[in-house]
Design a protein around this motif. Sequence first.
Motif, PDB file in Angstrom:
ATOM      1  N   MET A   1       1.066  -0.804   0.399  1.00  0.00           N
ATOM      2  CA  MET A   1      -0.164   0.045   0.056  1.00  0.00           C
ATOM      3  C   MET A   1       0.710   1.660  -0.161  1.00  0.00           C
ATOM      4  SD  MET A   1      -3.106  -1.430   2.549  1.00  0.00           S
ATOM      5  CE  MET A   1      -1.931  -1.672   3.639  1.00  0.00           C
ATOM      6  N   PHE A   2       0.702   2.152  -0.746  1.00  0.00           N
ATOM      7  CA  PHE A   2       1.285   3.169  -0.947  1.00  0.00           C
ATOM      8  C   PHE A   2       0.857   4.165   0.727  1.00  0.00           C
ATOM      9  CE2 PHE A   2       1.564   2.037  -5.262  1.00  0.00           C
ATOM     10  CZ  PHE A   2       2.349   1.617  -6.501  1.00  0.00           C
ATOM     11  N   TYR A   3      -0.277   4.328   0.493  1.00  0.00           N
ATOM     12  CA  TYR A   3      -0.439   5.358   1.820  1.00  0.00           C
ATOM     13  C   TYR A   3      -0.679   4.368   2.708  1.00  0.00           C
ATOM     14  CZ  TYR A   3      -2.075   9.317  -0.852  1.00  0.00           C
ATOM     15  OH  TYR A   3      -1.517  10.261  -1.830  1.00  0.00           O
ATOM     16  N   ARG A   4       0.116   4.084   4.150  1.00  0.00           N
ATOM     17  CA  ARG A   4      -0.103   2.729   4.899  1.00  0.00           C
ATOM     18  C   ARG A   4      -0.467   3.973   5.985  1.00  0.00           C
ATOM     19  NH1 ARG A   4       1.583  -2.043   5.368  1.00  0.00           N
ATOM     20  NH2 ARG A   4       2.305  -2.594   3.224  1.00  0.00           N
ATOM     21  N   GLU A   5      -1.512   3.586   6.588  1.00  0.00           N
ATOM     22  CA  GLU A   5      -1.967   5.564   7.550  1.00  0.00           C
ATOM     23  C   GLU A   5      -2.191   4.311   8.635  1.00  0.00           C
ATOM     24  OE1 GLU A   5      -5.596   6.880   6.175  1.00  0.00           O
ATOM     25  OE2 GLU A   5      -5.406   6.949   4.705  1.00  0.00           O
ATOM     26  N   ASN A   6      -1.289   3.093   9.058  1.00  0.00           N
ATOM     27  CA  ASN A   6      -1.970   2.304  10.253  1.00  0.00           C
ATOM     28  C   ASN A   6      -0.355   2.558  11.501  1.00  0.00           C
ATOM     29  OD1 ASN A   6      -3.153   0.646   8.927  1.00  0.00           O
ATOM     30  ND2 ASN A   6      -1.460  -1.132   9.357  1.00  0.00           N
ATOM     31  N   ALA A  18      -6.911  19.000   9.882  1.00  0.00           N
ATOM     32  CA  ALA A  18      -5.598  19.667   9.304  1.00  0.00           C
ATOM     33  C   ALA A  18      -6.036  19.407   8.176  1.00  0.00           C
ATOM     34  CB  ALA A  18      -4.271  18.146  10.055  1.00  0.00           C
ATOM     35  N   LEU A  19      -5.253  20.296   7.532  1.00  0.00           N
ATOM     36  CA  LEU A  19      -4.974  20.853   6.030  1.00  0.00           C
ATOM     37  C   LEU A  19      -4.891  19.372   5.326  1.00  0.00           C
ATOM     38  CD1 LEU A  19      -5.667  22.736   4.147  1.00  0.00           C
ATOM     39  CD2 LEU A  19      -3.790  23.485   3.763  1.00  0.00           C
ATOM     40  N   PHE A  20      -3.573  18.915   6.139  1.00  0.00           N
ATOM     41  CA  PHE A  20      -2.969  17.174   4.518  1.00  0.00           C
ATOM     42  C   PHE A  20      -3.040  16.874   6.158  1.00  0.00           C
ATOM     43  CE2 PHE A  20      -0.725  21.058   2.565  1.00  0.00           C
ATOM     44  CZ  PHE A  20      -2.288  20.512   1.237  1.00  0.00           C
ATOM     45  N   ASP A  25       0.414  12.883   2.010  1.00  0.00           N
ATOM     46  CA  ASP A  25       0.371  13.597   1.915  1.00  0.00           C
ATOM     47  C   ASP A  25       1.167  14.892   2.279  1.00  0.00           C
ATOM     48  OD1 ASP A  25      -1.383  12.635   1.022  1.00  0.00           O
ATOM     49  OD2 ASP A  25      -3.303  13.322   1.836  1.00  0.00           O
ATOM     50  N   ARG A  26       1.478  14.985   3.272  1.00  0.00           N
ATOM     51  CA  ARG A  26       2.508  16.170   4.480  1.00  0.00           C
ATOM     52  C   ARG A  26       3.827  16.132   3.664  1.00  0.00           C
ATOM     53  NH1 ARG A  26      -0.398  15.474   8.594  1.00  0.00           N
ATOM     54  NH2 ARG A  26       1.023  13.878   8.926  1.00  0.00           N
ATOM     55  N   TRP A  27       4.216  14.793   3.410  1.00  0.00           N
ATOM     56  CA  TRP A  27       5.632  14.604   2.750  1.00  0.00           C
ATOM     57  C   TRP A  27       6.145  15.043   1.144  1.00  0.00           C
ATOM     58  CZ3 TRP A  27       9.675  14.761   5.880  1.00  0.00           C
ATOM     59  CH2 TRP A  27       9.485  14.067   6.912  1.00  0.00           C
ATOM     60  N   ALA A  28       4.339  14.769   0.705  1.00  0.00           N
ATOM     61  CA  ALA A  28       4.491  14.919  -0.952  1.00  0.00           C
ATOM     62  C   ALA A  28       4.408  16.999  -1.071  1.00  0.00           C
ATOM     63  CB  ALA A  28       3.153  14.252  -1.893  1.00  0.00           C
ATOM     64  N   MET A  29       3.944  17.448  -0.210  1.00  0.00           N
ATOM     65  CA  MET A  29       3.928  18.990  -0.443  1.00  0.00           C
ATOM     66  C   MET A  29       5.163  18.946  -0.274  1.00  0.00           C
ATOM     67  SD  MET A  29       1.001  19.120  -1.377  1.00  0.00           S
ATOM     68  CE  MET A  29       0.695  20.741  -1.953  1.00  0.00           C
ATOM     69  N   LEU A  30       5.260  19.309   0.746  1.00  0.00           N
ATOM     70  CA  LEU A  30       7.317  19.136   0.815  1.00  0.00           C
ATOM     71  C   LEU A  30       8.035  18.831   0.124  1.00  0.00           C
ATOM     72  CD1 LEU A  30       7.408  18.344   5.171  1.00  0.00           C
ATOM     73  CD2 LEU A  30       7.426  20.742   3.689  1.00  0.00           C
ATOM     74  N   ALA A  31       8.205  18.048  -0.723  1.00  0.00           N
ATOM     75  CA  ALA A  31       9.016  17.961  -1.459  1.00  0.00           C
ATOM     76  C   ALA A  31       8.616  18.060  -3.375  1.00  0.00           C
ATOM     77  CB  ALA A  31       8.289  15.939  -1.849  1.00  0.00           C
ATOM     78  N   LEU A  32       7.002  18.481  -3.043  1.00  0.00           N
ATOM     79  CA  LEU A  32       6.913  19.179  -3.949  1.00  0.00           C
ATOM     80  C   LEU A  32       7.002  20.258  -4.006  1.00  0.00           C
ATOM     81  CD1 LEU A  32       5.396  19.420  -6.509  1.00  0.00           C
ATOM     82  CD2 LEU A  32       2.969  19.992  -5.367  1.00  0.00           C
TER      83      LEU A  32
END
Length: 354
Positions: A1-6, A18-20, A25-32
């Motif tokens: 799974m790409f999104y492991r929310e465990n 929260a916004l993310f 998602d937070r890490w992806a936005m920081l990378a962007l």
Amino acid sequence: MFYRENGQFKSSYSADLALFPVAQDRWAMLALAAIAFIALPMFASDYAFRAIFIPFLILSLAAIGLNILVGYCGQISLGTGAFMAVGAYAAYNLQVRIDGMPLLVALIGGGLCATVFGVLFGIPSLRIRGLYLAVATLAAQFFVDWFTNRVKWVTNDSSSGSVSVRTLQMLGFEFTTPMQKYLLCLTLVVVFGLLAKNLVRGAIGREWMAMRDMDVAAAVIGIRPVYAKLSAFAVSSFIVGVAGALWGFVHLGAWEPSAFSIDKSLQLLFMIIIGGLGSIAGSFFGAAFVVLLPLFLNYVPHWLGLSISTGTASHLEHMIFGALIVFFLIVEPHGLARLWSTARQKLRLWPFPH
């Protein structure tokens, strides 16, 4: 799974809202953000800044403003080009007529003038809706076209009708290179994008969406139509006015009234339809599509060994725009943003089917 929310537990209301809320998602936005603020200024060429990134950012900002009005509040507007023109000419006159006017103050002043103009032409929305409101905003477009062409004071008595801006300077720093102008636009887009995202997630955003879904029911439950509709026009016009000032100051440098014609209004409307109505991310998707499609049509035929004239490429661009608008209205009315949302939701569940 790409999104492991465990293990990503939310133990407070602020964490849940929260916004993310998902860590990925937070890490992806920081990378962007790192790519946009660090990598692109280091490796992108001046041509890429002028032809792709600066127009994309400014059109994204204008699309965010239009999406607040059309996508979130449901008030159809065909006069976005007029609001951009008001912002651009107001900022120009502030710089020309007031010595030492800072660039940021001129941009905000242009946005405030566009706000007043937008609220004035938003007053009919209290009594009319749908196609009639679209015609009322179209009247704003024709009025601004006439005003900027006939009233010489707007262009500082320019004999040709065109205007040009002075050096872009803020806090003693001059924005001369395309990279510096790109960073200026990027900073403003990030600030306004976050403000718009938080607005639509708050109480005022819920009021706008209630007016969009059913204004009579919204009034019954206590939402004031006057406040909701005019606030949407005000916020939308302010953001679009700042985008218009950036379009004239940063991207064009010198322009004439035809730079903000009805074609610009229709182009922005196409952006939010293709990108996704009622979505901040859809504004970016739509702007990217509109900016990249002409480049794609210009380069792909050469890669394939085909010779297509500039006129033919322009006609193909309009044909593809029209076909895609019909396609998205029939197949996916919420545009590219909904396709991205669906793909992201599937990634959260993959490899499980549901």
